[in-house]
Design a protein around this motif. Structure first.
Motif, PDB file in Angstrom:
ATOM      1  N   PRO A   1      57.850   8.837  43.715  1.00  0.00           N
ATOM      2  CA  PRO A   1      58.077   8.079  42.333  1.00  0.00           C
ATOM      3  C   PRO A   1      57.335   7.012  42.172  1.00  0.00           C
ATOM      4  N   VAL A   2      56.353   6.785  43.187  1.00  0.00           N
ATOM      5  CA  VAL A   2      55.536   5.601  42.832  1.00  0.00           C
ATOM      6  C   VAL A   2      54.073   5.979  42.572  1.00  0.00           C
ATOM      7  N   LEU A   3      53.893   7.247  42.527  1.00  0.00           N
ATOM      8  CA  LEU A   3      52.485   7.763  41.963  1.00  0.00           C
ATOM      9  C   LEU A   3      52.606   7.858  40.660  1.00  0.00           C
ATOM     10  N   THR A   4      51.288   7.619  40.096  1.00  0.00           N
ATOM     11  CA  THR A   4      50.825   7.752  38.895  1.00  0.00           C
ATOM     12  C   THR A   4      50.034   8.910  38.539  1.00  0.00           C
ATOM     13  N   GLU A   5      49.462   9.157  37.335  1.00  0.00           N
ATOM     14  CA  GLU A   5      48.476  10.069  37.015  1.00  0.00           C
ATOM     15  C   GLU A   5      47.220   9.667  37.501  1.00  0.00           C
ATOM     16  N   GLN A   6      47.179   8.822  38.105  1.00  0.00           N
ATOM     17  CA  GLN A   6      45.747   8.294  38.775  1.00  0.00           C
ATOM     18  C   GLN A   6      45.901   8.173  40.151  1.00  0.00           C
ATOM     19  N   SER A   7      46.769   8.719  40.819  1.00  0.00           N
ATOM     20  CA  SER A   7      47.149   8.623  42.173  1.00  0.00           C
ATOM     21  C   SER A   7      46.501  10.096  42.831  1.00  0.00           C
ATOM     22  N   LEU A   8      46.131   9.824  44.135  1.00  0.00           N
ATOM     23  CA  LEU A   8      45.910  10.904  44.849  1.00  0.00           C
ATOM     24  C   LEU A   8      46.616  10.436  46.483  1.00  0.00           C
ATOM     25  N   VAL A   9      46.968  11.468  47.291  1.00  0.00           N
ATOM     26  CA  VAL A   9      47.558  11.202  48.352  1.00  0.00           C
ATOM     27  C   VAL A   9      46.862  11.659  49.755  1.00  0.00           C
ATOM     28  N   PHE A  10      46.527  11.051  50.479  1.00  0.00           N
ATOM     29  CA  PHE A  10      46.012  11.371  51.875  1.00  0.00           C
ATOM     30  C   PHE A  10      47.279  11.647  52.802  1.00  0.00           C
ATOM     31  N   LEU A  11      47.363  12.488  53.873  1.00  0.00           N
ATOM     32  CA  LEU A  11      48.183  12.591  55.056  1.00  0.00           C
ATOM     33  C   LEU A  11      47.375  12.089  55.895  1.00  0.00           C
ATOM     34  N   ALA A  12      48.125  11.425  57.067  1.00  0.00           N
ATOM     35  CA  ALA A  12      47.472  10.881  58.064  1.00  0.00           C
ATOM     36  C   ALA A  12      48.386  10.965  59.420  1.00  0.00           C
ATOM     37  N   ASP A  13      47.917  11.360  60.484  1.00  0.00           N
ATOM     38  CA  ASP A  13      48.732  11.202  61.830  1.00  0.00           C
ATOM     39  C   ASP A  13      48.517  10.141  62.517  1.00  0.00           C
ATOM     40  N   GLN A  14      49.538   9.727  63.478  1.00  0.00           N
ATOM     41  CA  GLN A  14      49.298   8.494  64.355  1.00  0.00           C
ATOM     42  C   GLN A  14      48.249   8.380  65.254  1.00  0.00           C
ATOM     43  N   ASP A  15      47.531   9.452  65.620  1.00  0.00           N
ATOM     44  CA  ASP A  15      46.565   9.473  66.749  1.00  0.00           C
ATOM     45  C   ASP A  15      45.395   9.805  66.497  1.00  0.00           C
ATOM     46  N   ASP A  16      44.852  10.139  64.949  1.00  0.00           N
ATOM     47  CA  ASP A  16      43.657  10.679  64.835  1.00  0.00           C
ATOM     48  C   ASP A  16      43.085   9.405  64.504  1.00  0.00           C
TER      49      ASP A  16
ATOM     50  N   PHE B   1      41.003  19.746  51.771  1.00  0.00           N
ATOM     51  CA  PHE B   1      40.970  19.285  53.169  1.00  0.00           C
ATOM     52  C   PHE B   1      39.532  19.573  53.822  1.00  0.00           C
ATOM     53  N   HIS B   2      39.355  18.885  55.101  1.00  0.00           N
ATOM     54  CA  HIS B   2      37.922  19.160  55.866  1.00  0.00           C
ATOM     55  C   HIS B   2      38.022  19.343  57.145  1.00  0.00           C
ATOM     56  N   ASP B   3      37.125  19.540  57.683  1.00  0.00           N
ATOM     57  CA  ASP B   3      36.870  20.002  58.881  1.00  0.00           C
ATOM     58  C   ASP B   3      36.892  18.649  59.873  1.00  0.00           C
ATOM     59  N   VAL B   4      36.994  18.925  61.289  1.00  0.00           N
ATOM     60  CA  VAL B   4      37.194  17.765  62.179  1.00  0.00           C
ATOM     61  C   VAL B   4      36.293  18.039  63.532  1.00  0.00           C
ATOM     62  N   HIS B   5      35.962  16.731  64.211  1.00  0.00           N
ATOM     63  CA  HIS B   5      35.489  16.921  65.369  1.00  0.00           C
ATOM     64  C   HIS B   5      36.903  16.880  66.328  1.00  0.00           C
TER      65      HIS B   5
ATOM     66  N   GLY C   1      47.171  19.266  58.713  1.00  0.00           N
ATOM     67  CA  GLY C   1      47.645  18.379  57.782  1.00  0.00           C
ATOM     68  C   GLY C   1      47.062  16.788  57.596  1.00  0.00           C
ATOM     69  N   HIS C   2      46.631  16.325  58.637  1.00  0.00           N
ATOM     70  CA  HIS C   2      45.925  15.037  58.571  1.00  0.00           C
ATOM     71  C   HIS C   2      44.551  14.950  57.832  1.00  0.00           C
ATOM     72  N   THR C   3      44.119  16.150  57.361  1.00  0.00           N
ATOM     73  CA  THR C   3      42.784  16.335  56.641  1.00  0.00           C
ATOM     74  C   THR C   3      42.940  16.500  55.199  1.00  0.00           C
ATOM     75  N   MET C   4      44.096  16.341  54.963  1.00  0.00           N
ATOM     76  CA  MET C   4      44.616  16.900  53.573  1.00  0.00           C
ATOM     77  C   MET C   4      44.719  15.719  52.653  1.00  0.00           C
ATOM     78  N   LEU C   5      44.241  16.197  51.432  1.00  0.00           N
ATOM     79  CA  LEU C   5      44.154  15.125  50.099  1.00  0.00           C
ATOM     80  C   LEU C   5      45.138  16.167  49.297  1.00  0.00           C
ATOM     81  N   MET C   6      46.196  15.428  48.612  1.00  0.00           N
ATOM     82  CA  MET C   6      47.267  16.184  47.547  1.00  0.00           C
ATOM     83  C   MET C   6      47.060  15.575  46.319  1.00  0.00           C
ATOM     84  N   SER C   7      47.345  16.294  45.462  1.00  0.00           N
ATOM     85  CA  SER C   7      47.618  15.650  43.982  1.00  0.00           C
ATOM     86  C   SER C   7      49.149  15.490  43.988  1.00  0.00           C
TER      87      SER C   7
END
Length: 332
Positions: A90-105, A133-137, A175-181
């Motif tokens: 509900p707080v996202l706007t047309e100019q928002s994008l969302v990263f997911l993040a885990d607690q340990d990376d 999404f992206h690659d990781v080490h 999941g923690h590498t994802m950016l979502m619309s």
């Protein structure tokens, strides 16, 4: 509408549970990305360690850039992230994008700037359901390198594994590498029976593959920390009996998930631009037809012997039925 990097308001959704050992370093790596990170939404689910004490202290230092949400239960990774995204939508706007993040990376310093460049280069729109999404080490618990890339080809390789058929059997994106619309998140928040899905990121990939776009940056932009408390480890070793038992549970849940997804996508396609395939038509018919169809796909197209083995197990499932012997509406 094509989004310019300077106009983006980036949100980060981070879910935690007993993450005191690593969460402070992860939050620091996110905030070091600069003012481009507008809000870090942290949802803690019933932590019994010092996580909340640490989070309260960080909130006092940083202020409104951190929003804390404390939950009394810990429903698991998939349910936690879906609940957190429902809260954030509900707080996202047309100019928002969302990263997911885990607690340990750990986010690498160039993550945000690289993502911004890729958004413009690929002409991504917030109105389109997309995942970037992206690659990781892959690293150990002390951040020492285990592997420089997650996509070694065994088991995962991109773009091979973002094929729509393969996505019914395995998810190559972390999941923690994802950016979502916002458009994708809005679909996730109304998707029925989300408790059928093994992981939130798998559900997101399935939806994006049918309703929008999936894009990958073939560069490692974070450190994927491996430790004994990982929900899903990248290269965890298990004994023979444990491996077989886990594979049996996985194949059972994969069929249930595929049936649920195929039916939901078909129902929602009447109102939304969601496409499907012939394989999903089989999945809509129930557990046994789905297991048979998925087994044929895994045996014929599985890139590794492990994937072909899953196909054989699915073939057995098609003959004997699900692990609990039920094929009723709740499990079919």
């Amino acid at each position: 509408m094509i989004m310019h990097a300077s106009d983006i308001r980036f949100h980060v959704v981070l879910c935690s549970h007993n993450g005191a050992a690593f969460i402070e370093a992860q939050i620091a790596s996110i905030l070091r990305q600069g003012d481009g990170i507008a809000v870090l939404h942290i949802h803690d689910f019933a932590s019994g360690d010092k996580s909340r004490e640490l989070l309260d202290g960080l909130k006092a230092q940083v202020g409104s850039r951190i929003q804390l949400h404390y939950h009394p239960d810990a429903p698991g990774a998939a349910a936690s992230f879906i609940r957190a995204l429902q809260h954030t939508a509900p707080v996202l706007t047309e100019q928002s994008l969302v990263f997911l993040a885990d607690q340990d990376d750990i986010w690498l310093p160039e993550k945000l700037s690289t993502v911004k460049n890729e958004i413009e280069r690929r002409r991504l729109s917030p109105a389109e359901p997309f995942i970037l999404f992206h690659d990781v080490h892959v690293v150990d618990d002390t951040l020492q390198m285990i592997r420089p890339t997650y996509y070694t080809g065994n088991p995962f390789c991109v773009p091979r594994d973002i094929d729509r058929t393969r996505l019914l059997m395995a998810n190559p994106a972390i999941g923690h590498t994802m950016l979502m619309s916002p458009a994708l998140i809005n679909l996730m928040t109304v998707w029925p029976d989300t408790d059928r899905y093994m992981m939130h990121d798998w559900l997101a990939m399935l939806i994006a593959s049918r309703a929008g776009r999936i894009e990958q940056i073939p560069i490692a932009l974070s450190l994927y920390r491996q430790h004994e408390n990982n929900v899903l480890g990248a290269y965890r070793t298990r004994g023979g009996i444990a491996s077989v038992s886990r594979l049996l549970r996985f194949t059972d849940r994969m069929v249930v998930q595929a049936v649920g997804f195929a039916r939901a996508a078909h129902d929602l396609s009447i109102k939304r631009a969601i496409t499907s395939s012939g394989l999903e038509a089989w999945c809509r018919c129930g557990y046994r037809p789905a297991a048979l169809a998925l087994s044929m796909g895994a045996v014929m197209r599985g890139p590794t012997w492990q994937r072909k083995a899953i196909g054989l197990l699915l073939l057995a499932r098609a003959v004997i039925g699900p692990a609990n012997g039920k094929t009723g509406q709740g499990r079919s």
